[in-house]
Design a protein around this motif. Sequence first.
Motif, PDB file in Angstrom:
ATOM      1  N   GLU A   1      54.176  10.504 -52.910  1.00 39.97           N
ATOM      2  CA  GLU A   1      54.749  10.093 -51.634  1.00 39.97           C
ATOM      3  C   GLU A   1      55.761  11.123 -51.135  1.00 39.97           C
ATOM      4  N   MET A   2      56.528  11.694 -52.056  1.00 41.72           N
ATOM      5  CA  MET A   2      57.467  12.747 -51.662  1.00 41.72           C
ATOM      6  C   MET A   2      56.718  13.917 -51.033  1.00 41.72           C
ATOM      7  N   GLU A   3      55.648  14.348 -51.682  1.00 39.61           N
ATOM      8  CA  GLU A   3      54.896  15.495 -51.170  1.00 39.61           C
ATOM      9  C   GLU A   3      54.235  15.166 -49.836  1.00 39.61           C
ATOM     10  N   ARG A   4      53.848  13.895 -49.646  1.00 35.52           N
ATOM     11  CA  ARG A   4      53.238  13.512 -48.357  1.00 35.52           C
ATOM     12  C   ARG A   4      54.239  13.697 -47.220  1.00 35.52           C
ATOM     13  N   TYR A   5      55.468  13.255 -47.426  1.00 34.47           N
ATOM     14  CA  TYR A   5      56.472  13.405 -46.374  1.00 34.47           C
ATOM     15  C   TYR A   5      56.866  14.874 -46.188  1.00 34.47           C
ATOM     16  N   LEU A   6      56.887  15.637 -47.260  1.00 36.66           N
ATOM     17  CA  LEU A   6      57.197  17.061 -47.112  1.00 36.66           C
ATOM     18  C   LEU A   6      56.087  17.780 -46.345  1.00 36.66           C
ATOM     19  N   THR A   7      54.858  17.335 -46.535  1.00 39.28           N
ATOM     20  CA  THR A   7      53.749  17.918 -45.753  1.00 39.28           C
ATOM     21  C   THR A   7      53.909  17.582 -44.276  1.00 39.28           C
ATOM     22  N   LEU A   8      54.284  16.336 -43.977  1.00 38.46           N
ATOM     23  CA  LEU A   8      54.546  15.958 -42.588  1.00 38.46           C
ATOM     24  C   LEU A   8      55.682  16.779 -42.004  1.00 38.46           C
ATOM     25  N   LEU A   9      56.706  17.011 -42.811  1.00 36.17           N
ATOM     26  CA  LEU A   9      57.835  17.817 -42.353  1.00 36.17           C
ATOM     27  C   LEU A   9      57.386  19.236 -42.045  1.00 36.17           C
TER      28      LEU A   9
ATOM     29  N   ALA B   1      68.676   3.055 -47.483  1.00 32.23           N
ATOM     30  CA  ALA B   1      68.550   4.417 -46.955  1.00 32.23           C
ATOM     31  C   ALA B   1      67.206   4.600 -46.265  1.00 32.23           C
ATOM     32  N   ASP B   2      66.158   4.066 -46.858  1.00 28.32           N
ATOM     33  CA  ASP B   2      64.822   4.172 -46.285  1.00 28.32           C
ATOM     34  C   ASP B   2      64.761   3.494 -44.916  1.00 28.32           C
ATOM     35  N   LEU B   3      65.412   2.336 -44.785  1.00 33.48           N
ATOM     36  CA  LEU B   3      65.418   1.615 -43.513  1.00 33.48           C
ATOM     37  C   LEU B   3      66.027   2.475 -42.411  1.00 33.48           C
ATOM     38  N   HIS B   4      67.169   3.103 -42.682  1.00 34.48           N
ATOM     39  CA  HIS B   4      67.827   3.911 -41.649  1.00 34.48           C
ATOM     40  C   HIS B   4      67.039   5.192 -41.356  1.00 34.48           C
ATOM     41  N   ALA B   5      66.404   5.776 -42.363  1.00 33.29           N
ATOM     42  CA  ALA B   5      65.585   6.962 -42.109  1.00 33.29           C
ATOM     43  C   ALA B   5      64.422   6.617 -41.181  1.00 33.29           C
ATOM     44  N   ARG B   6      63.817   5.457 -41.397  1.00 31.84           N
ATOM     45  CA  ARG B   6      62.695   5.055 -40.542  1.00 31.84           C
ATOM     46  C   ARG B   6      63.165   4.747 -39.122  1.00 31.84           C
ATOM     47  N   ARG B   7      64.337   4.134 -39.002  1.00 34.27           N
ATOM     48  CA  ARG B   7      64.875   3.889 -37.663  1.00 34.27           C
ATOM     49  C   ARG B   7      65.085   5.214 -36.932  1.00 34.27           C
ATOM     50  N   ALA B   8      65.650   6.184 -37.634  1.00 41.73           N
ATOM     51  CA  ALA B   8      65.877   7.490 -37.011  1.00 41.73           C
ATOM     52  C   ALA B   8      64.558   8.139 -36.611  1.00 41.73           C
ATOM     53  N   LEU B   9      63.549   7.991 -37.452  1.00 45.49           N
ATOM     54  CA  LEU B   9      62.244   8.565 -37.139  1.00 45.49           C
ATOM     55  C   LEU B   9      61.669   7.934 -35.875  1.00 45.49           C
ATOM     56  N   ASP B  10      61.742   6.611 -35.778  1.00 43.47           N
ATOM     57  CA  ASP B  10      61.215   5.922 -34.593  1.00 43.47           C
ATOM     58  C   ASP B  10      61.952   6.353 -33.321  1.00 43.47           C
TER      59      ASP B  10
ATOM     60  N   SER C   1      63.621  16.483 -31.720  1.00 44.58           N
ATOM     61  CA  SER C   1      62.878  17.140 -32.793  1.00 44.58           C
ATOM     62  C   SER C   1      63.727  17.372 -34.036  1.00 44.58           C
ATOM     63  N   ALA C   2      65.010  17.714 -33.863  1.00 47.63           N
ATOM     64  CA  ALA C   2      65.866  17.961 -35.023  1.00 47.63           C
ATOM     65  C   ALA C   2      66.065  16.675 -35.829  1.00 47.63           C
ATOM     66  N   ILE C   3      66.257  15.548 -35.148  1.00 47.86           N
ATOM     67  CA  ILE C   3      66.424  14.274 -35.833  1.00 47.86           C
ATOM     68  C   ILE C   3      65.111  13.866 -36.505  1.00 47.86           C
ATOM     69  N   HIS C   4      64.001  14.137 -35.850  1.00 48.43           N
ATOM     70  CA  HIS C   4      62.693  13.812 -36.407  1.00 48.43           C
ATOM     71  C   HIS C   4      62.492  14.540 -37.738  1.00 48.43           C
ATOM     72  N   ALA C   5      62.819  15.829 -37.760  1.00 51.16           N
ATOM     73  CA  ALA C   5      62.670  16.605 -38.993  1.00 51.16           C
ATOM     74  C   ALA C   5      63.614  16.096 -40.079  1.00 51.16           C
ATOM     75  N   ALA C   6      64.856  15.789 -39.707  1.00 54.29           N
ATOM     76  CA  ALA C   6      65.815  15.285 -40.694  1.00 54.29           C
ATOM     77  C   ALA C   6      65.350  13.955 -41.274  1.00 54.29           C
ATOM     78  N   ALA C   7      64.784  13.086 -40.433  1.00 52.54           N
ATOM     79  CA  ALA C   7      64.301  11.788 -40.915  1.00 52.54           C
ATOM     80  C   ALA C   7      63.163  11.977 -41.912  1.00 52.54           C
ATOM     81  N   LEU C   8      62.228  12.875 -41.606  1.00 55.86           N
ATOM     82  CA  LEU C   8      61.136  13.138 -42.549  1.00 55.86           C
ATOM     83  C   LEU C   8      61.676  13.696 -43.867  1.00 55.86           C
ATOM     84  N   TYR C   9      62.681  14.568 -43.771  1.00 55.05           N
ATOM     85  CA  TYR C   9      63.273  15.102 -45.001  1.00 55.05           C
ATOM     86  C   TYR C   9      63.854  13.974 -45.859  1.00 55.05           C
ATOM     87  N   PHE C  10      64.628  13.094 -45.235  1.00 51.17           N
ATOM     88  CA  PHE C  10      65.259  12.035 -46.022  1.00 51.17           C
ATOM     89  C   PHE C  10      64.229  11.060 -46.582  1.00 51.17           C
ATOM     90  N   LEU C  11      63.154  10.798 -45.845  1.00 51.89           N
ATOM     91  CA  LEU C  11      62.110   9.942 -46.392  1.00 51.89           C
ATOM     92  C   LEU C  11      61.487  10.584 -47.631  1.00 51.89           C
TER      93      LEU C  11
END
Length: 926
Positions: free
Chosen positions: A675-683, A636-645, A653-663
Amino acid sequence: MGRLGCPVVCGRDAELEVLRGALDEASAGRGGLVWLVGRPGIGKTRLARELAGLADGRHVPVTVGRAAPEGANVPFLPLTQALLPVLDRGPAPTVAEAETWQAALAAVLPDANGKAVSAVAGGEISAPVRAAALTRLVRRLAEPLGLLVVLEDLHWVDPDTLAVLDLLADTERGGRALWLLTARDGEGAAADLARRCHDRRGVDATVALDRLGDEDVARMARACDPQVDDDRLTRVCRGAEGVPFLVEELLAGPGVPESFAATVRARTARLAPSTRLVLNAAAVLGRRFDWELLPRITALPRETVSASLAEGTACGLLAVNGAAFEFRHALTRDALLADLLPPAREPLAAAALAALTEAHPDLGAHWRDLAAELASQAGDVARAGALLAQSGRAALDRGALDTAVGTLRAARALLVDTGQGADTGRLLVRALALAGRVDETVEAGEQLLLQLGPDRESAALLAEVTLTVAGALVAAARSGEAGRWLELSVPAREEAGEPAWDARAGVLASELALAADDTVTARQLAGAALDSGHAAPETACQAHEVLGRIDRPVDLEAARCSFQEALTVATVARLPLWRLRALHELGTIELYRTAGTRQLEQAHRTAVELGALGTAAVLDIQICAGLQSRFERGRADLHARRALDLSERLGLSAIHAAALYFLAEIRAFRCERDEMERYLTLLAGSAPVEPELEAGAWAGCRGMLALFTGAWSEAVAAMDRGMALLRPLPRANPAEYRAIWPLLLAALDDPRAPGALDEALRSDVRVGFANRGLLGYAEAVLCGRAGAVGRAEELVHTADAALDGFPVWGDLARLLAVDRARSDGWGRPEEWLHAGESTFTRLGMPGLAAHGAPPAHPAAPGATEREREVLDLLTTGLSNKEIAARLRLSPRTVEKHVEGLLRKSGARSRTQLVARGLGGPGGGNT
């Protein structure tokens, strides 16, 4: 700009592992000899330097010698270079030790005055004697720390050194010295020796370096220059052909690296004039060329051309590939073209175009691209642009979107001031839209609007372009911008008078209505477009998709039928991109039913092949969601990172936000709070966060993390906040946490549980089969609390069927329900408890696993799970018969459990046992 040296080694992990292993073996007293071979520039010296650095870090002495072209007639040069410094800085050997090697190595190690030590009486020293002496000396020098001897560029070495090394390959086994020898592969004495060593000793004796793959080249380029852009990176990957030296050279500046170009010039300067002409003509044709065209292009006899090709092959500029010829390296061809001035190049290119057209008058796909390049080199810009536009259209029809975009951009640049420029621009807008490159689609559309005139023909083109841009914006969930482009299309559609455009506009309007959750209007508009009889196949596919998405939250089978209709239309009409979209939507049905991702992954591969990167990013998000449902957190992490890239590259932008959420959610499922809170801060900082993602941050991330760590009260507080954010939304994704919420409340006897369950049952959350099972357990808990044990059993049976493909969610549902099932007399709580403890311990969630395990009962230490249940019911005043009915046991079995409790607790009566179970003193005799 100077050459950029790469600070790290890329793509050589396996080779480095072999070299490290060899150094480890030498340190352990099992030294030996390893060859490192490969083509020029492949990275032999870099790897040797890397191993030397590793040895130095271990305080192992390193010494280096190298052969050189001008030293091929100097015997033992690399050995002399390597060994003299070690002798000079190391401890002096004893007289006895020196006598064992000094005479035999007289030619290798000159004395302090630079003269060779006198040979022993008796004549010449043989190679075996010299090799044995060298072995003894090096083993002495390697004590006590070891020794790494690196001999480089042995393709230039003298035959005497090779003879010694050949013998060393067999004798230098043991001791603390490691010999690392580098040479070019291919023909030559050193390459032959490396092969013999490989055959005699196995794979570790020879490490062959191959070209780097594109991913490793890209990683190397970014390591050399973190600011490298995509266009430059593409040029480097294409030009370097996996050779690390050329990666660094190409990054240093545009064009052919000067060092490489100088080598090509030096070789061509020695060739006959006719051969240079043939090579120049071949360079005009491309790296791989049809040599049969060369006599016509050069006006030379066939025999002369054949002899010239043989000469070019002999000097290393050309290579034979089956029945065809090609330049040995792409940069060889580029270097020849760079030195070919326009007055010489244009006539050659014109002659080549004439020869190609005569040989292949239909100019099929491959020949058309070559013809376009030749026309451009010949200065015929209009013909080059027209040919490129044909190639771009063909690529678009095949669904090869990346190729189509690149080709149409090139065509448009050549045709911008011609009558074909607008139509080429229209095709480019369409290709960009289908590829999901939204910002580029808008930019190309705006540029085209500035070119179009007020005539009726321009109106039709304007209608198509505005609707295409609107469609791309709809797909990117940018509804406001899409609405404006849809309004822009109205005058053009009225002027063009084409009903097909109106049908397409109707479907796009239905998409906007659906985005606003107006499903009634969306269904009416999509149905009207299909009923009009004017919908083009693409429009019909999109209308069926809209209907499927309307039905999917409430009726998976109806949605599947609509998506299947879209697939049928796309297949019949040969629309690869719309077929992909239909496969994508059918994959979501599999996702909701079983969390399966097989169809989505198939669609993802197709999207990448077609260059539909926007669709690929969406698919990565959905595949990630499916893998999360199966608790496959790594994938799951691999596909979330692919989506982020992809989202960053394409501006989604919508996909970017969704990828950060899933990470963030993946970290929650790993119980990694920071690490969860770090990604939520980025989101939170990426853009205005959609309410659904903000709700997920609280309920799906913080709430689920608290649940997984056994902090149930914290989980309730976080989920409560998330559900409050979600409640006003008319539609939301059927995430599992939405079904966990009423189950958690029911398990905790929270009075809000019935309302939460009713709210969930009336929503679209039940579209997911996992959610149906979770809600089934929530309802079972409430029925059990109300005394409807039979109904609770029925609900559990149905829920288990829905959870059949979701084993972890099933174990979680049963673990949440276990206390209520135990106390209310339904289900199989002991079995559930055991399964839950096993599952969540395996998943790294011991807090959740421990939460379900009841503590040892203070009144009866050592009591079994069933005995504790009996004791709990005894304290409520129930008789044996009533307890038997509640636990579905026989009265005699209950009696045996009571006897066991009396024995383990030390109580002398049932009354004393109950008193202890209630926490009373119960200590006296009765």
